[in-house]
Each structure stands twice: as C-alpha cells, then as structure tokens.
Design a protein around this motif. Structure first.
Motif, PDB file in Angstrom:
ATOM      1  N   UNK A 121       1.304  16.297  -8.059  1.00 25.19           N
ATOM      2  CA  UNK A 121       0.212  17.264  -7.921  1.00 25.19           C
ATOM      3  C   UNK A 121      -0.033  17.995  -9.232  1.00 25.19           C
ATOM      4  N   UNK A 122       1.028  18.464  -9.863  1.00 23.05           N
ATOM      5  CA  UNK A 122       0.874  19.195 -11.122  1.00 23.05           C
ATOM      6  C   UNK A 122       0.227  18.297 -12.175  1.00 23.05           C
ATOM      7  N   UNK A 123       0.640  17.036 -12.210  1.00 23.59           N
ATOM      8  CA  UNK A 123       0.043  16.079 -13.151  1.00 23.59           C
ATOM      9  C   UNK A 123      -1.438  15.861 -12.850  1.00 23.59           C
ATOM     10  N   UNK A 124      -1.770  15.682 -11.571  1.00 27.27           N
ATOM     11  CA  UNK A 124      -3.171  15.449 -11.191  1.00 27.27           C
ATOM     12  C   UNK A 124      -4.050  16.634 -11.564  1.00 27.27           C
ATOM     13  N   UNK A 125      -3.489  17.828 -11.512  1.00 26.37           N
ATOM     14  CA  UNK A 125      -4.250  19.033 -11.857  1.00 26.37           C
ATOM     15  C   UNK A 125      -4.278  19.289 -13.361  1.00 26.37           C
ATOM     16  N   UNK A 126      -3.541  18.503 -14.132  1.00 26.98           N
ATOM     17  CA  UNK A 126      -3.515  18.700 -15.578  1.00 26.98           C
ATOM     18  C   UNK A 126      -2.756  19.927 -16.007  1.00 26.98           C
ATOM     19  N   UNK A 127      -1.771  20.321 -15.213  1.00 27.71           N
ATOM     20  CA  UNK A 127      -1.041  21.564 -15.454  1.00 27.71           C
ATOM     21  C   UNK A 127       0.390  21.350 -15.939  1.00 27.71           C
ATOM     22  N   UNK A 136       0.859  -1.177   0.000  1.00 28.31           N
ATOM     23  CA  UNK A 136       0.000   0.000   0.000  1.00 28.31           C
ATOM     24  C   UNK A 136       0.895   1.227   0.000  1.00 28.31           C
ATOM     25  N   UNK A 137       0.637   2.164  -0.891  1.00 28.35           N
ATOM     26  CA  UNK A 137       1.311   3.453  -0.893  1.00 28.35           C
ATOM     27  C   UNK A 137       0.284   4.483  -0.453  1.00 28.35           C
ATOM     28  N   UNK A 138       0.663   5.334   0.494  1.00 29.29           N
ATOM     29  CA  UNK A 138      -0.298   6.258   1.065  1.00 29.29           C
ATOM     30  C   UNK A 138       0.398   7.530   1.515  1.00 29.29           C
ATOM     31  N   UNK A 139      -0.376   8.551   1.764  1.00 28.77           N
ATOM     32  CA  UNK A 139       0.188   9.782   2.325  1.00 28.77           C
ATOM     33  C   UNK A 139       0.447   9.605   3.815  1.00 28.77           C
ATOM     34  N   UNK A 140      -0.550   9.108   4.537  1.00 27.22           N
ATOM     35  CA  UNK A 140      -0.461   8.974   5.989  1.00 27.22           C
ATOM     36  C   UNK A 140      -0.870   7.565   6.412  1.00 27.22           C
ATOM     37  N   UNK A 141      -0.035   6.853   7.162  1.00 25.88           N
ATOM     38  CA  UNK A 141      -0.396   5.492   7.601  1.00 25.88           C
ATOM     39  C   UNK A 141      -1.331   5.532   8.809  1.00 25.88           C
ATOM     40  N   UNK A 142      -2.563   5.862   8.549  1.00 27.01           N
ATOM     41  CA  UNK A 142      -3.559   6.014   9.606  1.00 27.01           C
ATOM     42  C   UNK A 142      -4.025   4.649  10.119  1.00 27.01           C
ATOM     43  N   UNK A 143      -4.760   4.682  11.199  1.00 28.43           N
ATOM     44  CA  UNK A 143      -5.362   3.465  11.739  1.00 28.43           C
ATOM     45  C   UNK A 143      -6.201   2.771  10.665  1.00 28.43           C
ATOM     46  N   UNK A 144      -6.970   3.564   9.925  1.00 28.99           N
ATOM     47  CA  UNK A 144      -7.828   3.007   8.873  1.00 28.99           C
ATOM     48  C   UNK A 144      -6.999   2.329   7.787  1.00 28.99           C
ATOM     49  N   UNK A 145      -5.914   2.959   7.350  1.00 29.54           N
ATOM     50  CA  UNK A 145      -5.076   2.382   6.294  1.00 29.54           C
ATOM     51  C   UNK A 145      -4.456   1.069   6.762  1.00 29.54           C
ATOM     52  N   UNK A 146      -4.003   1.032   8.012  1.00 23.11           N
ATOM     53  CA  UNK A 146      -3.401  -0.191   8.556  1.00 23.11           C
ATOM     54  C   UNK A 146      -4.441  -1.311   8.636  1.00 23.11           C
ATOM     55  N   UNK A 147      -5.625  -0.995   9.113  1.00 19.31           N
ATOM     56  CA  UNK A 147      -6.692  -2.011   9.184  1.00 19.31           C
ATOM     57  C   UNK A 147      -7.025  -2.547   7.787  1.00 19.31           C
ATOM     58  N   UNK A 148      -7.048  -1.642   6.808  1.00 24.71           N
ATOM     59  CA  UNK A 148      -7.357  -2.045   5.433  1.00 24.71           C
ATOM     60  C   UNK A 148      -6.246  -2.943   4.879  1.00 24.71           C
ATOM     61  N   UNK A 149      -4.988  -2.633   5.208  1.00 23.57           N
ATOM     62  CA  UNK A 149      -3.861  -3.467   4.767  1.00 23.57           C
ATOM     63  C   UNK A 149      -3.989  -4.890   5.312  1.00 23.57           C
ATOM     64  N   UNK A 150      -4.349  -4.985   6.576  1.00 19.32           N
ATOM     65  CA  UNK A 150      -4.511  -6.298   7.199  1.00 19.32           C
ATOM     66  C   UNK A 150      -5.624  -7.090   6.505  1.00 19.32           C
ATOM     67  N   UNK A 209      -2.269  18.495  -0.852  1.00 25.82           N
ATOM     68  CA  UNK A 209      -1.232  18.895  -1.798  1.00 25.82           C
ATOM     69  C   UNK A 209      -0.223  17.783  -2.082  1.00 25.82           C
ATOM     70  N   UNK A 210      -0.136  16.771  -1.214  1.00 28.74           N
ATOM     71  CA  UNK A 210       0.933  15.784  -1.365  1.00 28.74           C
ATOM     72  C   UNK A 210       0.459  14.373  -1.729  1.00 28.74           C
ATOM     73  N   UNK A 211      -0.794  14.074  -1.505  1.00 31.25           N
ATOM     74  CA  UNK A 211      -1.285  12.717  -1.765  1.00 31.25           C
ATOM     75  C   UNK A 211      -1.130  12.321  -3.235  1.00 31.25           C
ATOM     76  N   UNK A 212      -1.292  13.270  -4.146  1.00 31.07           N
ATOM     77  CA  UNK A 212      -1.191  12.949  -5.574  1.00 31.07           C
ATOM     78  C   UNK A 212       0.203  12.471  -5.953  1.00 31.07           C
TER      79      UNK A 212
END
Length: 265
Positions: free
Chosen positions: A116-122, A39-53, A232-235
């Motif tokens: 981010x620039x790519x996601x915005x189409x810029x 899993x690649x993510x911005x923030x390894x939250x409780x939810x992301x960890x549970x989903x990985x499991x 701003x960073x997740x993309x």
C-alpha cells in the motif's frame, strides 16, 4: 520443471513463523497438483474464479477466504445455494485456492502494508515500521483533503470516509491496513507518536471514529481516513503477484482486482 502447488506454498512460507491457529491453508485442491497459471487476488470472488477458468488458470492465491468467514469453516453453509454454486464451480474446474494471509503479514516488512505504501508513492515518507503500522512524516503543508485526493487518485477508488476537518494540516500519520483500525491500536499511536492522522482500512465504528470525533470537539487537531478493507490491502497482493512473476518466469502469474463491494448512492 513441473511446478506444483506445494512448490508455490513453500515459496510463500519460507522462513515465516506462523501464529497458532493460522488461517493460511490450501482450501481447495491438492498440493501435488501441477500449476498451469496463477491468479493473485485480494478476494476469491465468483467473478475471479470464473475469470480463472476462462484463462486456464488453476491456482488462486487469495488474501481472504472464499466462503464468508475468517477460518474458512463451511459446515454452516451446507444447505446454502450461493455457497453450493460457488463450491461446485471450483471443484468441477479443478481450481485450487491457497489463502496467504498470516504469512504475508509476517514478511519483513509486512507485505500488505509495504504494498500500500509503495502504491501511494510514500515509501520515502516512512519514519518507522512496526508490525502493525508504518509511521509517516508528511511533507509540510499537506492537508487531510490533499491526502484524500491523493489516495483516491493513486488507488483508483471513488470515495473514502473522513472524520475531522478536511483543511487540517497533517505532519505525522500512521497507516494501518485491513481490520487494524480499531481503538486498541490507533488511540495509543495517536498519543505516543504525536500523530495528526490515522489512515486505516476499517475497524469498529464506535472506537476510533468516535475517539476522533470527541478529540475534534475538544479542539484537538486529529483526523481519520477510512479507506475500506479491500482498498487498503489489494495493493499488497498486487506487489506479491509482481514478485512471484519474477520468481516463477515459466508460469503466467497475474494480479486480478475486483470492483469495490460497496457503491455510494
């Protein structure tokens, strides 16, 4: 071929010159551990960890740390129930967390800004790339309000914060991801590059926002859009996941997003 965590780390860090006291590290897990999924993510939250499991994934590559401080120190959290619950879940499930922060910011170009620039189409609007920002030449007649609507639509976010007139025409802008929205970066850019607009993740509220407010009061045509740090960073991490999936076709590699941490009531 059995791919280990060390194989993944080597792939992410090839030809990267790390800064002194880098925060990039394998926070949990062992380098010799065989990877079952990523899993690649911005923030390894409780939810992301549970989903990985739930998905049988044992490696999380995250841009930010799991334990609430930049350098991943945990001594101060030893008696904290939220930390202990999360840490126990990670360890019991055998989840490895690798932080990819400094490396991706040192890719050529910066992998987070590029995403981010790519996601915005810029991408076609980029006039120059610097280590900490991209300078954009915007289409004629583009207003601050136009840009706000575009950002919200492309990134699927509900709000941004704006200083300045929504109807102001913008011809040149700088885009700065993460915590790069502070005055020592933005104010020289505004003057040296003749910018109308700063688009940033976040920064100290008494620096760039107050500078823009004073500029507007003086009759100068300046504006600021603050998107939020994760927004701003997740993309950039999503782009990393897409590239990793191509480089490791034998592994399931997925980007996992999160809901915005703040709600507007």
């Amino acid at each position: 071929m059995n791919i280990t965590i060390q194989h993944i780390i080597d792939h992410l860090t090839t030809e990267v010159e790390f800064p002194e006291n880098t925060v990039d590290q394998l926070i949990t897990g062992s380098p010799s551990q065989k990877v079952t999924g990523v899993f690649v993510t911005f923030m390894p939250t409780q939810h992301v960890i549970e989903h990985a499991i739930q998905r049988g994934v044992n490696l999380i590559i995250a841009h930010e740390p799991p334990f609430y401080n930049h350098h991943s120190h945990t001594d101060w959290l030893a008696e904290d129930p939220v930390y202990n619950t999360k840490n126990s879940l990670i360890n019991e499930a055998g989840i490895a967390i690798y932080r990819c922060h400094d490396a991706i910011h040192r890719y050529q170009p910066d992998g987070i800004t590029e995403g981010l620039v790519h996601a915005l189409g810029w991408s076609s609007y980029v006039e120059q790339r610097r280590p900490e920002t991209d300078i954009l030449s915007l289409p004629g007649g583009t207003t601050v309000e136009d840009i706000v609507h575009h950002i919200k639509n492309k990134l699927g976010i509900e709000y941004v914060r704006v200083v300045g007139s929504p109807t102001m025409i913008c011809t040149r802008a700088a885009i700065l991801v993460g915590f790069r929205g502070n005055g020592h970066l933005t104010i020289p850019l505004l003057q040296d590059e003749g910018l109308d607009l700063i688009i940033a993740g976040e920064g100290f509220e008494w620096e760039t926002p107050e500078y823009i407010r004073d500029a507007v009061q003086q009759g100068k045509q300046k504006a600021l859009i603050m998107m939020g740090h994760a927004e701003s960073e997740a993309s950039g991490m999503k782009m990393l996941a897409e590239r990793m999936a191509k480089n490791f076709p034998e592994l399931p590699v997925h980007f996992v997003g999160e809901q915005p941490v703040y709600r507007v009531l």
